[in-house]
Design an enzyme around this catalytic site. Sequence first.
Site, short mmCIF file in Angstrom:
data_model
loop_
_atom_site.label_atom_id
_atom_site.label_comp_id
_atom_site.label_asym_id
_atom_site.label_seq_id
_atom_site.Cartn_x
_atom_site.Cartn_y
_atom_site.Cartn_z
N ASN A 33 74.12 -11.23 -37.15
CA ASN A 33 74.53 -10.45 -38.06
C ASN A 33 74.84 -8.95 -37.67
OD1 ASN A 33 72.09 -9.45 -38.28
ND2 ASN A 33 71.70 -9.71 -40.37
N ASP A 59 73.26 -14.56 -41.15
CA ASP A 59 71.90 -14.08 -41.39
C ASP A 59 70.96 -15.23 -41.30
OD1 ASP A 59 69.47 -13.17 -42.55
OD2 ASP A 59 70.53 -11.34 -42.97
N ILE A 60 69.70 -15.30 -40.88
CA ILE A 60 69.28 -16.48 -40.63
C ILE A 60 68.66 -16.57 -42.15
CG2 ILE A 60 68.44 -16.52 -38.18
CD1 ILE A 60 65.67 -15.46 -38.91
N SER A 125 55.54 -13.05 -28.94
CA SER A 125 55.38 -11.85 -28.32
C SER A 125 53.66 -11.75 -28.07
CB SER A 125 55.48 -10.66 -29.34
OG SER A 125 55.13 -9.39 -28.72
N TYR A 150 54.80 -6.19 -37.87
CA TYR A 150 55.73 -6.67 -36.72
C TYR A 150 55.02 -7.78 -35.98
CZ TYR A 150 57.39 -7.66 -32.04
OH TYR A 150 57.86 -8.22 -30.70
N LYS A 154 55.07 -12.25 -36.00
CA LYS A 154 54.86 -13.29 -35.02
C LYS A 154 53.85 -14.23 -35.21
CE LYS A 154 58.32 -11.24 -32.32
NZ LYS A 154 59.67 -12.11 -32.44
N PHE A 179 56.06 -10.41 -22.66
CA PHE A 179 55.48 -9.09 -22.52
C PHE A 179 56.35 -8.12 -22.87
CE2 PHE A 179 51.99 -12.01 -22.05
CZ PHE A 179 50.97 -11.41 -21.95
N ASN A 180 56.62 -7.10 -21.78
CA ASN A 180 57.60 -6.08 -22.16
C ASN A 180 58.82 -6.16 -21.41
OD1 ASN A 180 54.72 -5.06 -22.94
ND2 ASN A 180 56.00 -3.61 -23.67
N ARG A 232 51.08 -1.91 -19.72
CA ARG A 232 51.90 -2.95 -20.12
C ARG A 232 52.33 -3.68 -19.03
NH1 ARG A 232 49.86 -1.53 -23.95
NH2 ARG A 232 50.65 -0.86 -26.12
#
Length: 339
Positions: A33, A59-60, A125, A150, A154, A179-180, A232
């Site tokens: 979206n 949009d989900i 994540s 956030y 997850k 990871f990142n 990280r």
Amino acid sequence: MATILVTGGAGYIGSHTVIELANAGYDPVIFDNFCNSKPAVLARINKICGKNIPFVCGDIRSREQLEQAFNNYKIDGVINFAGLKAVGESVKKPLEYYDNNVNGARVLLDVMKEHKCYNFIFSSSATVYGEPDSVPLTEESPVKRANCPYGQTKVDIEYMCQELQKAVPEFSMVLLRYFNPVGAHKSGLIGEDPRGIPNNLMPYLTQVAVGRLPYLNIFGNDYPTPDGTCVRDYIHVVDLAKGHVAALNHCLNMPGTHIYNLGTGVGYSVLDMVKAFSKAIGRELPYRFAPRRAGDVVQCYSDATKAKKELGWSATLSLDDMTADSYNWQKNNPNGYED
């Protein structure tokens, strides 16, 4: 070959994964979206793939828009990238994050169940591990209450997937704990283009490098790490995208819950990344230290042995590749997709 609905497929990780799916012979369908992506990415994906990848605007959280995708295409599996993902923003707007991420995943899974589509890969994540007790993190490391909304979305979606798999055992639930992600496609045609001031380190570095931002803010230099900055596990987005293909190859139509870390297994500090990026562009990047940021953990890097053993996947691109490809993308697109 299987048709895979890629929700959030116009986003940073989604767009790179669509390309790798097409390269591997899958038929991706992009569902997005544009709340955190740009329509211009679609033509660039098509250019790289050498063909038009089907697209559904949606949009989900909208059952009607998802039904349109499932009715128009015979969907064999779904990779869900459709999520809001900024740590700091989630602290300020928790309800938006729970609505988009958790409620969106719930609606998506319900539509999948109705259509007897039982292959689901979730873009999870390393934030599900919270503040780690020890590193490197394995898939057996405890999942904790996250440091920010956030991260908690997850955790909640992972639990929802696992509970649904118990209730509907036909489901193959793949939880990929990233990871990142950094870097960009070698072509320089697609890359990370966040809206506003970047929340992630690499786009912040690239925007400083091309003069869009005056200097990098490093949030905290008093952490218990070798140089005082957070550590990280940075992984090239193309390696990450190939991890999804490997997960599909292995887990398609294989009922159960399958959990994998996708990382390099190496921890780099923020200052390590600044030095590597400065080397890539041949000049020192300006930076300043700022106060710690809410929700950041001290250090987080992976043990990705399970993915190598079961999926035959491991990260192959180096830190030099990550920095060079990120800079190549930003240099060719100083204003992102707005050019």
